[in-house]
Design a protein around this motif. Structure first.
Motif, PDB file in Angstrom:
ATOM      1  N   ALA A   1      67.641   8.433 -14.485  1.00 49.40           N
ATOM      2  CA  ALA A   1      66.481   9.323 -14.555  1.00 49.40           C
ATOM      3  C   ALA A   1      65.187   8.548 -14.317  1.00 49.40           C
ATOM      4  CB  ALA A   1      66.442  10.037 -15.912  1.00 49.40           C
ATOM      5  N   GLY A   2      65.099   7.345 -14.870  1.00 49.92           N
ATOM      6  CA  GLY A   2      63.898   6.533 -14.705  1.00 49.92           C
ATOM      7  C   GLY A   2      63.674   6.059 -13.281  1.00 49.92           C
ATOM      8  N   GLN A   3      64.755   5.798 -12.580  1.00 48.74           N
ATOM      9  CA  GLN A   3      64.635   5.322 -11.197  1.00 48.74           C
ATOM     10  C   GLN A   3      64.461   6.470 -10.217  1.00 48.74           C
ATOM     11  OE1 GLN A   3      64.270   2.027 -10.561  1.00 48.74           O
ATOM     12  NE2 GLN A   3      64.333   1.918 -12.791  1.00 48.74           N
ATOM     13  N   GLY A   4      64.923   7.636 -10.607  1.00 43.55           N
ATOM     14  CA  GLY A   4      64.682   8.848  -9.847  1.00 43.55           C
ATOM     15  C   GLY A   4      65.244   8.866  -8.438  1.00 43.55           C
ATOM     16  N   ARG A   5      64.514   9.528  -7.580  1.00 43.47           N
ATOM     17  CA  ARG A   5      64.936   9.776  -6.202  1.00 43.47           C
ATOM     18  C   ARG A   5      65.149   8.481  -5.418  1.00 43.47           C
ATOM     19  NH1 ARG A   5      65.263  14.280  -2.569  1.00 43.47           N
ATOM     20  NH2 ARG A   5      66.241  13.293  -0.779  1.00 43.47           N
ATOM     21  N   ALA A   6      64.360   7.445  -5.726  1.00 39.07           N
ATOM     22  CA  ALA A   6      64.490   6.184  -4.989  1.00 39.07           C
ATOM     23  C   ALA A   6      65.890   5.591  -5.162  1.00 39.07           C
ATOM     24  CB  ALA A   6      63.436   5.180  -5.456  1.00 39.07           C
ATOM     25  N   LEU A   7      66.430   5.648  -6.362  1.00 32.88           N
ATOM     26  CA  LEU A   7      67.779   5.142  -6.605  1.00 32.88           C
ATOM     27  C   LEU A   7      68.814   5.999  -5.878  1.00 32.88           C
ATOM     28  CD1 LEU A   7      69.768   3.213  -7.986  1.00 32.88           C
ATOM     29  CD2 LEU A   7      69.698   4.732  -9.984  1.00 32.88           C
ATOM     30  N   GLU A   8      68.648   7.303  -5.945  1.00 29.14           N
ATOM     31  CA  GLU A   8      69.563   8.214  -5.254  1.00 29.14           C
ATOM     32  C   GLU A   8      69.569   7.943  -3.744  1.00 29.14           C
ATOM     33  OE1 GLU A   8      72.297  11.432  -5.356  1.00 29.14           O
ATOM     34  OE2 GLU A   8      71.241  10.591  -7.078  1.00 29.14           O
ATOM     35  N   ASP A   9      68.373   7.776  -3.172  1.00 33.18           N
ATOM     36  CA  ASP A   9      68.262   7.495  -1.738  1.00 33.18           C
ATOM     37  C   ASP A   9      68.896   6.152  -1.388  1.00 33.18           C
ATOM     38  OD1 ASP A   9      66.935   9.890  -1.383  1.00 33.18           O
ATOM     39  OD2 ASP A   9      64.942   8.971  -1.199  1.00 33.18           O
ATOM     40  N   HIS A  10      68.648   5.151  -2.216  1.00 31.27           N
ATOM     41  CA  HIS A  10      69.204   3.817  -1.963  1.00 31.27           C
ATOM     42  C   HIS A  10      70.730   3.850  -2.040  1.00 31.27           C
ATOM     43  CE1 HIS A  10      69.565  -0.508  -1.856  1.00 31.27           C
ATOM     44  NE2 HIS A  10      70.278  -0.469  -2.971  1.00 31.27           N
ATOM     45  N   ALA A  11      71.261   4.498  -3.062  1.00 33.14           N
ATOM     46  CA  ALA A  11      72.712   4.581  -3.216  1.00 33.14           C
ATOM     47  C   ALA A  11      73.338   5.364  -2.065  1.00 33.14           C
ATOM     48  CB  ALA A  11      73.059   5.229  -4.558  1.00 33.14           C
ATOM     49  N   THR A  12      72.668   6.410  -1.633  1.00 36.33           N
ATOM     50  CA  THR A  12      73.169   7.190  -0.501  1.00 36.33           C
ATOM     51  C   THR A  12      73.191   6.338   0.759  1.00 36.33           C
ATOM     52  OG1 THR A  12      72.370   9.241  -1.488  1.00 36.33           O
ATOM     53  CG2 THR A  12      72.791   9.277   0.894  1.00 36.33           C
ATOM     54  N   TRP A  13      72.105   5.603   0.999  1.00 38.36           N
ATOM     55  CA  TRP A  13      72.055   4.722   2.170  1.00 38.36           C
ATOM     56  C   TRP A  13      73.179   3.688   2.101  1.00 38.36           C
ATOM     57  CZ3 TRP A  13      71.860  -0.401   3.201  1.00 38.36           C
ATOM     58  CH2 TRP A  13      71.669  -0.751   4.538  1.00 38.36           C
ATOM     59  N   CYS A  14      73.389   3.079   0.941  1.00 45.39           N
ATOM     60  CA  CYS A  14      74.454   2.074   0.799  1.00 45.39           C
ATOM     61  C   CYS A  14      75.818   2.668   1.117  1.00 45.39           C
ATOM     62  CB  CYS A  14      74.450   1.486  -0.618  1.00 45.39           C
ATOM     63  SG  CYS A  14      73.049   0.411  -0.966  1.00 45.39           S
ATOM     64  N   ALA A  15      76.080   3.866   0.602  1.00 38.11           N
ATOM     65  CA  ALA A  15      77.373   4.503   0.858  1.00 38.11           C
ATOM     66  C   ALA A  15      77.538   4.826   2.341  1.00 38.11           C
ATOM     67  CB  ALA A  15      77.497   5.776   0.020  1.00 38.11           C
ATOM     68  N   LEU A  16      76.486   5.328   2.968  1.00 42.49           N
ATOM     69  CA  LEU A  16      76.556   5.629   4.402  1.00 42.49           C
ATOM     70  C   LEU A  16      76.708   4.353   5.232  1.00 42.49           C
ATOM     71  CD1 LEU A  16      73.873   8.455   4.595  1.00 42.49           C
ATOM     72  CD2 LEU A  16      76.334   8.696   4.995  1.00 42.49           C
ATOM     73  N   ALA A  17      75.974   3.310   4.858  1.00 38.62           N
ATOM     74  CA  ALA A  17      76.068   2.041   5.588  1.00 38.62           C
ATOM     75  C   ALA A  17      77.456   1.438   5.440  1.00 38.62           C
ATOM     76  CB  ALA A  17      74.998   1.069   5.091  1.00 38.62           C
ATOM     77  N   GLU A  18      78.054   1.587   4.281  1.00 39.53           N
ATOM     78  CA  GLU A  18      79.406   1.079   4.077  1.00 39.53           C
ATOM     79  C   GLU A  18      80.401   1.825   4.965  1.00 39.53           C
ATOM     80  OE1 GLU A  18      82.584   1.010   0.463  1.00 39.53           O
ATOM     81  OE2 GLU A  18      80.531   0.418  -0.010  1.00 39.53           O
ATOM     82  N   ALA A  19      80.196   3.116   5.104  1.00 36.77           N
ATOM     83  CA  ALA A  19      81.120   3.931   5.892  1.00 36.77           C
ATOM     84  C   ALA A  19      80.874   3.838   7.399  1.00 36.77           C
ATOM     85  CB  ALA A  19      81.021   5.393   5.452  1.00 36.77           C
ATOM     86  N   HIS A  20      79.584   3.701   7.794  1.00 31.27           N
ATOM     87  CA  HIS A  20      79.242   3.812   9.210  1.00 31.27           C
ATOM     88  C   HIS A  20      78.549   2.584   9.792  1.00 31.27           C
ATOM     89  CE1 HIS A  20      80.341   8.028   9.059  1.00 31.27           C
ATOM     90  NE2 HIS A  20      79.597   8.150   7.983  1.00 31.27           N
ATOM     91  N   GLY A  21      78.329   1.543   8.985  1.00 33.45           N
ATOM     92  CA  GLY A  21      77.619   0.359   9.463  1.00 33.45           C
ATOM     93  C   GLY A  21      76.149   0.424   9.081  1.00 33.45           C
TER      94      GLY A  21
END
Length: 126
Positions: free
Chosen positions: A93-113
């Motif tokens: 909750a404290g990290q908010g949207r920035a953490l969600e965006d970062h985690a999403t990018w990491c997951a996508l980068a892991e899957a697609h480069g």
């Protein structure tokens, strides 16, 4: 893999690279059920560390990340106690949207480069 060989490469200046985590310091590590697998991972990590410290080998970031990722997957299966769950929820909750965006990018980068230009078109727009 392959990971970026630079020790200064953050995928984010706000969130640390998980390759720098000391998995043994995560409290849930002590509660991983598969002790044989933990022992094997610790031995593998010890060999990697020994090759660098004792034999002058270069750090094999891909091998380090592979071992840490496997350990993190084991740790992730351990249920969080109420206090740890509350702390985790507060952190998210404290990290908010920035953490969600970062985690999403990491997951996508892991899957697609890491080069988002090469991702499927529907995933390129944040």
């Amino acid at each position: 893999p392959p990971t970026d060989p630079s020790p200064y490469r953050p995928s984010s200046r706000r969130f640390p690279d998980p390759v720098h985590l000391r998995i043994e310091d995560v409290p849930e590590f002590a509660y991983v059920d598969d002790r044989d697998r933990v022992r094997a991972l610790l031995e593998r990590a010890g060999r990697l560390r020994g090759a660098v410290l004792d034999e002058g080998a270069l750090i094999d970031r891909d091998a380090v990340w592979e071992a840490k990722r496997e350990a993190l997957e084991l740790v992730h299966r351990v249920p969080l106690g109420p206090g740890r769950r509350a702390a985790y929820d507060d952190f998210r909750a404290g990290q908010g949207r920035a953490l969600e965006d970062h985690a999403t990018w990491c997951a996508l980068a892991e899957a697609h480069g890491a080069d988002w230009h090469r991702w499927p078109a529907e995933l390129r727009d944040p």
